[in-house]
Each structure stands twice: as structure tokens, then as C-alpha cells.
Write a protein that holds these residues in place. Structure first.
Motif, PDB file in Angstrom:
ATOM      1  N   GLN A 294      48.837  28.896  42.730  1.00  0.00           N
ATOM      2  CA  GLN A 294      48.272  30.232  42.829  1.00  0.00           C
ATOM      3  C   GLN A 294      47.266  30.521  41.718  1.00  0.00           C
ATOM      4  OE1 GLN A 294      51.211  29.516  41.586  1.00  0.00           O
ATOM      5  NE2 GLN A 294      51.204  30.488  39.584  1.00  0.00           N
ATOM      6  N   SER A 295      47.184  29.657  40.713  1.00  0.00           N
ATOM      7  CA  SER A 295      46.293  29.909  39.584  1.00  0.00           C
ATOM      8  C   SER A 295      44.836  29.756  39.991  1.00  0.00           C
ATOM      9  CB  SER A 295      46.598  28.941  38.433  1.00  0.00           C
ATOM     10  OG  SER A 295      45.624  29.053  37.422  1.00  0.00           O
ATOM     11  N   LEU A 296      44.029  30.758  39.650  1.00  0.00           N
ATOM     12  CA  LEU A 296      42.602  30.672  39.931  1.00  0.00           C
ATOM     13  C   LEU A 296      41.888  29.839  38.874  1.00  0.00           C
ATOM     14  CD1 LEU A 296      41.812  34.346  41.029  1.00  0.00           C
ATOM     15  CD2 LEU A 296      42.365  32.370  42.465  1.00  0.00           C
ATOM     16  N   ALA A 297      42.359  29.926  37.632  1.00  0.00           N
ATOM     17  CA  ALA A 297      41.660  29.229  36.543  1.00  0.00           C
ATOM     18  C   ALA A 297      41.993  27.744  36.489  1.00  0.00           C
ATOM     19  CB  ALA A 297      42.007  29.875  35.196  1.00  0.00           C
ATOM     20  N   GLY A 298      43.189  27.362  36.962  1.00  0.00           N
ATOM     21  CA  GLY A 298      43.641  25.984  36.785  1.00  0.00           C
ATOM     22  C   GLY A 298      42.692  24.923  37.310  1.00  0.00           C
TER      23      GLY A 298
ATOM     24  N   GLU B 247      35.425  22.554  43.849  1.00  0.00           N
ATOM     25  CA  GLU B 247      35.474  22.992  45.244  1.00  0.00           C
ATOM     26  C   GLU B 247      36.817  23.670  45.541  1.00  0.00           C
ATOM     27  OE1 GLU B 247      32.990  23.115  47.078  1.00  0.00           O
ATOM     28  OE2 GLU B 247      31.872  21.256  47.313  1.00  0.00           O
ATOM     29  N   ARG B 248      37.875  23.098  45.008  1.00  0.00           N
ATOM     30  CA  ARG B 248      39.197  23.704  45.192  1.00  0.00           C
ATOM     31  C   ARG B 248      39.249  25.075  44.529  1.00  0.00           C
ATOM     32  NH1 ARG B 248      45.004  21.010  43.257  1.00  0.00           N
ATOM     33  NH2 ARG B 248      46.292  22.849  43.610  1.00  0.00           N
ATOM     34  N   ALA B 249      38.682  25.169  43.334  1.00  0.00           N
ATOM     35  CA  ALA B 249      38.660  26.450  42.622  1.00  0.00           C
ATOM     36  C   ALA B 249      37.890  27.493  43.426  1.00  0.00           C
ATOM     37  CB  ALA B 249      38.044  26.268  41.244  1.00  0.00           C
ATOM     38  N   THR B 250      36.747  27.105  43.952  1.00  0.00           N
ATOM     39  CA  THR B 250      35.926  28.033  44.732  1.00  0.00           C
ATOM     40  C   THR B 250      36.680  28.527  45.957  1.00  0.00           C
ATOM     41  OG1 THR B 250      33.935  26.851  44.002  1.00  0.00           O
ATOM     42  CG2 THR B 250      33.704  28.328  45.878  1.00  0.00           C
ATOM     43  N   ALA B 251      37.369  27.618  46.626  1.00  0.00           N
ATOM     44  CA  ALA B 251      38.132  27.989  47.824  1.00  0.00           C
ATOM     45  C   ALA B 251      39.246  28.971  47.473  1.00  0.00           C
ATOM     46  CB  ALA B 251      38.708  26.734  48.482  1.00  0.00           C
ATOM     47  N   GLN B 252      39.888  28.762  46.321  1.00  0.00           N
ATOM     48  CA  GLN B 252      40.975  29.658  45.935  1.00  0.00           C
ATOM     49  C   GLN B 252      40.449  31.044  45.569  1.00  0.00           C
ATOM     50  OE1 GLN B 252      43.956  26.158  44.223  1.00  0.00           O
ATOM     51  NE2 GLN B 252      43.788  28.066  43.106  1.00  0.00           N
ATOM     52  N   PHE B 253      39.300  31.111  44.922  1.00  0.00           N
ATOM     53  CA  PHE B 253      38.705  32.407  44.625  1.00  0.00           C
ATOM     54  C   PHE B 253      38.371  33.132  45.929  1.00  0.00           C
ATOM     55  CE2 PHE B 253      37.836  30.966  40.223  1.00  0.00           C
ATOM     56  CZ  PHE B 253      38.156  32.139  39.541  1.00  0.00           C
ATOM     57  N   GLU B 254      37.788  32.411  46.865  1.00  0.00           N
ATOM     58  CA  GLU B 254      37.413  33.028  48.133  1.00  0.00           C
ATOM     59  C   GLU B 254      38.649  33.514  48.889  1.00  0.00           C
ATOM     60  OE1 GLU B 254      35.148  30.068  50.119  1.00  0.00           O
ATOM     61  OE2 GLU B 254      33.327  30.378  48.919  1.00  0.00           O
ATOM     62  N   ALA B 255      39.720  32.724  48.860  1.00  0.00           N
ATOM     63  CA  ALA B 255      40.943  33.112  49.555  1.00  0.00           C
ATOM     64  C   ALA B 255      41.557  34.364  48.924  1.00  0.00           C
ATOM     65  CB  ALA B 255      41.941  31.959  49.533  1.00  0.00           C
ATOM     66  N   ALA B 256      41.395  34.480  47.604  1.00  0.00           N
ATOM     67  CA  ALA B 256      41.949  35.646  46.907  1.00  0.00           C
ATOM     68  C   ALA B 256      41.033  36.859  46.981  1.00  0.00           C
ATOM     69  CB  ALA B 256      42.219  35.284  45.446  1.00  0.00           C
ATOM     70  N   GLY B 257      39.834  36.675  47.540  1.00  0.00           N
ATOM     71  CA  GLY B 257      38.888  37.775  47.611  1.00  0.00           C
ATOM     72  C   GLY B 257      38.323  38.155  46.262  1.00  0.00           C
TER      73      GLY B 257
ATOM     74  N   SER C 269      35.310  28.076  31.553  1.00  0.00           N
ATOM     75  CA  SER C 269      36.324  29.087  31.801  1.00  0.00           C
ATOM     76  C   SER C 269      37.385  28.969  30.744  1.00  0.00           C
ATOM     77  CB  SER C 269      36.959  28.890  33.176  1.00  0.00           C
ATOM     78  OG  SER C 269      37.603  27.644  33.247  1.00  0.00           O
ATOM     79  N   CYS C 270      38.162  30.017  30.579  1.00  0.00           N
ATOM     80  CA  CYS C 270      39.225  29.965  29.591  1.00  0.00           C
ATOM     81  C   CYS C 270      40.262  31.008  29.969  1.00  0.00           C
ATOM     82  CB  CYS C 270      38.699  30.230  28.186  1.00  0.00           C
ATOM     83  SG  CYS C 270      38.106  31.899  27.958  1.00  0.00           S
ATOM     84  N   SER C 271      41.390  30.962  29.297  1.00  0.00           N
ATOM     85  CA  SER C 271      42.410  31.965  29.519  1.00  0.00           C
ATOM     86  C   SER C 271      42.334  32.996  28.415  1.00  0.00           C
ATOM     87  CB  SER C 271      43.797  31.315  29.519  1.00  0.00           C
ATOM     88  OG  SER C 271      44.805  32.289  29.454  1.00  0.00           O
ATOM     89  N   ASP C 272      42.771  34.200  28.719  1.00  0.00           N
ATOM     90  CA  ASP C 272      42.740  35.236  27.696  1.00  0.00           C
ATOM     91  C   ASP C 272      43.941  35.135  26.760  1.00  0.00           C
ATOM     92  OD1 ASP C 272      44.078  38.078  29.584  1.00  0.00           O
ATOM     93  OD2 ASP C 272      44.872  36.079  29.237  1.00  0.00           O
ATOM     94  N   GLY C 273      44.777  34.075  26.918  1.00  0.00           N
ATOM     95  CA  GLY C 273      45.907  33.890  26.023  1.00  0.00           C
ATOM     96  C   GLY C 273      47.138  34.684  26.417  1.00  0.00           C
ATOM     97  N   PHE C 274      47.089  35.459  27.487  1.00  0.00           N
ATOM     98  CA  PHE C 274      48.213  36.252  27.918  1.00  0.00           C
ATOM     99  C   PHE C 274      48.620  35.906  29.343  1.00  0.00           C
ATOM    100  CE2 PHE C 274      46.321  38.617  24.504  1.00  0.00           C
ATOM    101  CZ  PHE C 274      47.424  38.977  23.747  1.00  0.00           C
TER     102      PHE C 274
END
Length: 596
Positions: free
Chosen positions: A362-366, A388-398, A577-582
Motif C-alpha cells: 500500500q506504500s506510495l513511496a516504497g 512504473e509500479r509507483a506511478t500505477a499505485q499513485f494513479e490507483a490511489a487518486g 523522494s523521501c519520507s517525512d520521518g513519521f
């Protein structure tokens, strides 16, 4: 006095003190070696080694309070509170004002749920910090079943305006833990005094849980939506699912008084975290984790501090303690992989990230982070698949991916020879952020290399330079573009500036050599090519070609190959990309280095 100060003054006098009673030179030599090794380990921030050598030194100076104190601090820094318990007790017995001994024993008391010992320690003469001993007394009295005394202790801390917000938060947790949900909510929602209590991430989770327990499901969902929008934390997802069905979940943020005290240690770690107080922050974070091993935000902080202190192996171990199914997993794996990369373990780092992505679908950043590492490893086909996988997951999540993902995928397309797709993604990145220097620079440079849209390409690079005038890589792009367009004289000053900014970069020195040759400065050109070789190996540097230029000159090399083939270069840590640490996936331009 910060705990980080305890080791500094004693180390200089330690050798004389510890050797004063030694009966034989061989013992003196052993003590001297242990002292010097401990001192060097501490200077290197290697607390585990320092602890070993300090314990060895204690065999020669068992009663030296300075050595004991240093050993206690080193042990707390590694999180090994049980191992230093005897040293801490001895130190506190002989120096009742020792903060390090008191904190070590207080942490151990809550870790073992010895609330009587915690009460005694928090009521002693040692001043660790008003928040620490005040709330420790309250949580210890709760552990002893003295709720009235605990509430009175909370009130004492609340009287200090600077400590009041967090003390009130702890009171709310205590009430919730014993089932007074309404009383806890009154505290969290009050608007008097300094205003609403400033909640951290865990505080909002507690707030949402309490709202749901009073059947205010819609309010709970609003809180989660406002605070954790876009989060892929499994705990948050489970709460949202339950509350959407009108189903409450148990209050489980704090289940025991000891875990309540772990919250105190964790907030102290966050509050003291700074370049000057990293050791203090590390000790408090280790105390929090020792008391509540599932306090993964504190565990993440431990890894980040070790990473900042240059202790790679310790950082990797700390990050690895956060399980793959936790909301902090992606942030932890990114930290773990980054350190492993710095240790030369790139393939292992990629394996760690790939496993985390698979465990957190479910992670968008991973997937985007995985792509970044694959790209830096030169595995561009695999990187493209991850993007490509990341792009697809962003699109699926809207969710709109943002310029970083389009830019990263564009680079992967370009590196795999798919220029039309790359160009489309570069343009999409610029639609999202028209003035992004990384994209302007890379696209402009690549267009120059391809001989396409030269005026626009040069304009892009000039805009990138205007945005980041001190980036040697971007200034080099401008100089190299001018060179490739035949504007050799104009290129010289810019290329010299690029090398001034990045003096040890092999590619930039090689480029300067080419520019010098183009304006007839052949001796200086050969000097720069030799400098380039001295900084090799480097990505994209053809060392044999450089040697041919030194031997035969650039004209002969160009004649042999028709035209030199160059490629826009991305610095090795151009994360997109990075995580905000939280535990929340947040693209952040501040995380990215300029690309060329």
C-alpha cells in the motif's frame, strides 16, 4: 549538565587517576591502552566499543567515579541499561547527585516495572529534568495503584506553564488507561490556558481512539483524515476501517504506567535533538525503546542519530528493529538502505528495500525509493519497472505523483534509450514545477546533446543556474552546452567556475580540459585531463579516452569517433523522494540534489 558532557572532562584526567595506584608497568600499560582506546572510541561516537574499553579500564580503577560515569553514559547510549545497572548503583551511592546514574536506574526501574524503585528515584535529590522526575513520580504512583497521588503529581508538573501541555497529555493518557474516557477527552479538547494541547502523532491516535470509544466515529475519522491524510500506516488503516463501520477499538496507545513513562522519554528525545545534544537525545530515545520496545518512532530516532553520528552498523541494526508491517517501516528501510549504500553494500540495500516494498504494497513511496536505488546502481531497466509500479499505485490511489516521480522515470526512460517517453515525462515534471532546476538542467543538457531545440535548451539551463548558482554540476551543464554549441570562449569562465565549485569531480575536470583545448590552451587542457584521471574512477568517465586525448590531443580523438558521446549525469545521491520521518510518504524537494 547534558549527559554528553560527562565524558569529556574526565577523559583528560582519567589516565593519571587510573594509573596512580598501579603496582607494575605492565598493568599501567594495559590501563593506558584501555584509556586511549576508550577515548578514541568516544571521539568516533562508537559507544559500544567505548563501553568495552571502559569496562576494561574499570578492572584497574574500580572505584574511579569518572570511569564509572563514562561507562554508564556509554551503556545508556547503546541501550544496554541492564549491563550498567551495577555501575549506576555504585555511582549513585557515592555521588547522589549523578544525573547519568539516576536516569539509567530510573529507566531500568520502569523497564522492569519496579514502581517502588521508580518512586524512590524520582523522589530523590537528583534533578534529571523537571518533566522527567515529575512525570516519573506520577507514573510510578499509578503503577503502585496510588491514583490519587498520581493525579496530584501530574498537577505539580502542570503548574509549570512550559511543562503544562505535555503533563496534561500524560494525565489524559493515565485517565484513559483506567477507563475514564470522558475525563481524558475533556483534557485533550480543552481550550483554556495556552489553548489546545499540542498533540504529536501518537497523541492524535490516542485522541481518535477516545473519540470512537464515545461513539463519535465521524469526529474520529475527521481527525485521522486531517492528520494522516495519505498515510499508509496499517494501524491508521485499521482504525479508519473500524470507525467507518461504527465499531470502536480498545484504547491501546498506553497499556501500562511503564509505557506512559516511555512516552516521556520519547518526547524528551525529540525535544533535546539538536547537533549540540545528540547524545542526550540518543540516551532518552534508547530509554524510551528499552521501556517500550514497540515505540517505533523512538526506535527510528535512534537509527537516525546513529546515522548522523557516523555509526553505520549501529544505525542499520537500529533501523532493522522496526518490523516490516509497521507504519514506520518504509522510513526505517530507507534509512537502513541509505546507510548500507554508504557502507558499499548497494545490492544488500536494494534487497532490503525490495522486501519492504513487497511487505507494504500500500506504500506510495516504497516503489519510488526502490527505483532511486536501482537507478544509482545503474540497473535502469529495473528502476524503470519500479517507477512504473509507483506511478500505477499513485494513479490507483487518486494521488498526483508530483514532479519527482516523473523526473525519476524520465531519467530511467532516457537511460534505457526510450527518448520519446523520457521527453514526455520531463515535460510533465515541468508542468508540475516549471522552475525546478533539476529538471530544467537535465532536460536542457540532454536536448543540447541531441542537437534539438537548442535555444530553449540553453534557456532551461540558464534558468537552472539562476536558481542554483553554486551547483557545480549545473554550472558545468551551462558551460558544456555552450561548448557543444561552438561558443567556446563563453564556455571557459563557466567551466572554470564549475571546477571551482566541484574541484575533485573527474568529469568536470575532463570537460574543462576539452574547453581549454577548444580555445587553444593545449598545455592547460592536458593538465586538466591528468587531474581528471587522478580523481578516477568516476561514472561516465572513459579513462582510455582521456588518455588518448593526453597523448594525441582532442582533435585526433574527435576525428576518430566523429563526435564525442556524452550523457547527462545525475549525482550519486539524487534522491527523488523521501519520507517525512513519521511514516507518511511525502515527496520533498529539499531531499533532492541537483542533477546534471
Amino acid at each position: 549538565m547534558p549527559f554528553s558532557m560527562t565524558l569529556r572532562p574526565i577523559l583528560w584526567s582519567l589516565l593519571r587517576a587510573s594509573l596512580a595506584w598501579q603496582p607494575a608497568p605492565v598493568l599501567a600499560q594495559s590501563a593506558s591502552g584501555a584509556y586511549l582506546a576508550a577515548r578514541q572510541a568516544r571521539l568516533d561516537n562508537n559507544f559500544a566499543s567505548a563501553q568495552i574499553y571502559l569496562n576494561r579500564l574499570l578492572s584497574f580503577a574500580a572505584d574511579d567515579l569518572g570511569v564509572i560515569d563514562a561507562a554508564v553514559v556509554a551503556g545508556m547510549s547503546t541501550g544496554d541499561f541492564e549491563a550498567i545497572a551495577d555501575n549506576a548503583r555504585q555511582l549513585l551511592a557515592e555521588d547522589p547527585a549523578s544525573r547519568s546514574a539516576a536516569l539509567a536506574l530510573l529507566s531500568l526501574a520502569f523497564q522492569t516495572e519496579d514502581y517502588a524503585a521508580a518512586t524512590e528515584l524520582s523522589s530523590g535529590e537528583v534533578v534529571i529534568h523537571p518533566l522527567v522526575e515529575g512525570l516519573a513520580k506520577a507514573w510510578a504512583n499509578m503503577g503502585r495503584g496510588q491514583m490519587s497521588d498520581a493525579l496530584a503529581d501530574f498537577a505539580v508538573v502542570e503548574a509549570d506553564e512550559t511543562l503544562r501541555p505535555f503533563a496534561l497529555y500524560c494525565r489524559a493518557l493515565a485517565l484513559a488507561m483506567v477507563g475514564d474516557v470522558e475525563g481524558a477527552l475533556v483534557i485533550l479538547e480543552q481550550q483554556e490556558g495556552d489553548g489546545a494541547i499540542a498533540l504529536n502523532r501518537r497523541g492524535y491516535i490516542a485522541y481518535a481512539q477516545l473519540l470512537a470509544l464515545t461513539e463519535r466515529y465521524d469526529d474520529a475519522l475527521v481527525v485521522l483524515g486531517d492528520v494522516f491524510n495519505g498515510s499508509n500506516d496499517p494501524q491508521i488503516a485499521a482504525m479508519v476501517a473500524a470507525y467507518s463501520e461504527g465499531r470502536a477499538l480498545p484504547f491501546d496507545l498506553v497499556r501500562t504506567p511503564a509505557q506512559g513513562m516511555a512516552e516521556v522519554f520519547a518526547v524528551m528525545a525529540s525535544a533535546t535533538r539538536s547537533a549540540e545534544n545528540l547524545l542526550d537525545a540518543l540516551i532518552y530515545a534508547q530509554a524510551a525503546v528499552a521501556v517500550n520496545p514497540r515505540l517505533f518512532d523512538a526506535q527510528l530516532l535512534v537509527g537516525q542519530i546513529f546515522e548522523h553520528l557516523g555509526q553505520g552498523e549501529a544505525a542499520v541494526a537500529a533501523y532493522a528493529r522496526i518490523p516490516d508491517d509497521d507504519g514506520f517501516a518504509i522510513a526505517a528501510r530507507l534509512g537502513q538502505a541509505s546507510v548500507m549504500e554508504s557502507l558499499g553494500q548497494m545490492d544488500a540495500a536494494i534487497d532490503v528495500l525490495r522486501a519492504a516494498v513487497d511487505a507494504n504494497p500500500q506504500s506510495l513511496a516504497g516503489p519510488q525509493l526502490l527505483g532511486d536505488f536501482l537507478r544509482r546502481a545503474g540497473r535502469h531497466d529495473e528502476a524503470l519497472a519500479a517507477y512504473e509500479r509507483a506511478t500505477a499505485q499513485f494513479e490507483a490511489a487518486g494521488v498526483e505523483p508530483g514532479w519527482q516521480l516523473y523526473f525519476a522515470r524520465a531519467v530511467a526512460f532516457e537511460r534505457t534509450g526510450q527518448w520519446e517517453s523520457a521527453y514526455a515525462d520531463f515535460r510533465r515534471a515541468l508542468e508540475d514545477d516549471p522552475d525546478q532546476p533539476s529538471v530544467l538542467n537535465y532536460l536542457g543538457y540532454t536536448l543540447v546533446e541531441r542537437g534539438e531545440n537548442l535555444d530553449e535548451a540553453l534557456s532551461m539551463i540558464q534558468r537552472a543556474v539562476a536558481a542554483q548558482p553554486d551547483s557545480g554540476y549545473i554550472v558545468d551543464s551551462l558551460a558544456w552546452a555552450l561548448y557543444r554549441m561552438g561558443r567556446y570562449v563563453q564556455a571557459v569562465s563557466h567551466m572554470e567556475r564549475a571546477v571551482e565549485l566541484e574541484p575533485t569531480d573527474a568529469i568536470l575536470n575532463d570537460h574543462l580540459g576539452d574547453v581549454y583545448w577548444a580555445v587553444g590552451r593545449h598545455r592547460e587542457a592536458r593538465f586538466q585531463w591528468r587531474r581528471a584521471l587522478s580523481f578516477a574512477p568516476a561514472d561516465d568517465l572513459d579513462e582510455d579516452r582521456v588518455r588518448r586525448k593526453i597523448e594525441d590531443g582532442l582533435d585526433a580523438v574527435l576525428e576518430d569517433e566523429g563526435r564525442p558521446r556524452w550523457r547527462a549525469r545525475v549525482p550519486p545521491r539524487n534522491d527523488v523522494s523521501c519520507s517525512d520521518g513519521f511514516g507518511q510518504d511525502q515527496p520533498d524537494a529539499a531531499c533532492h540534489r541537483a542533477a546534471r
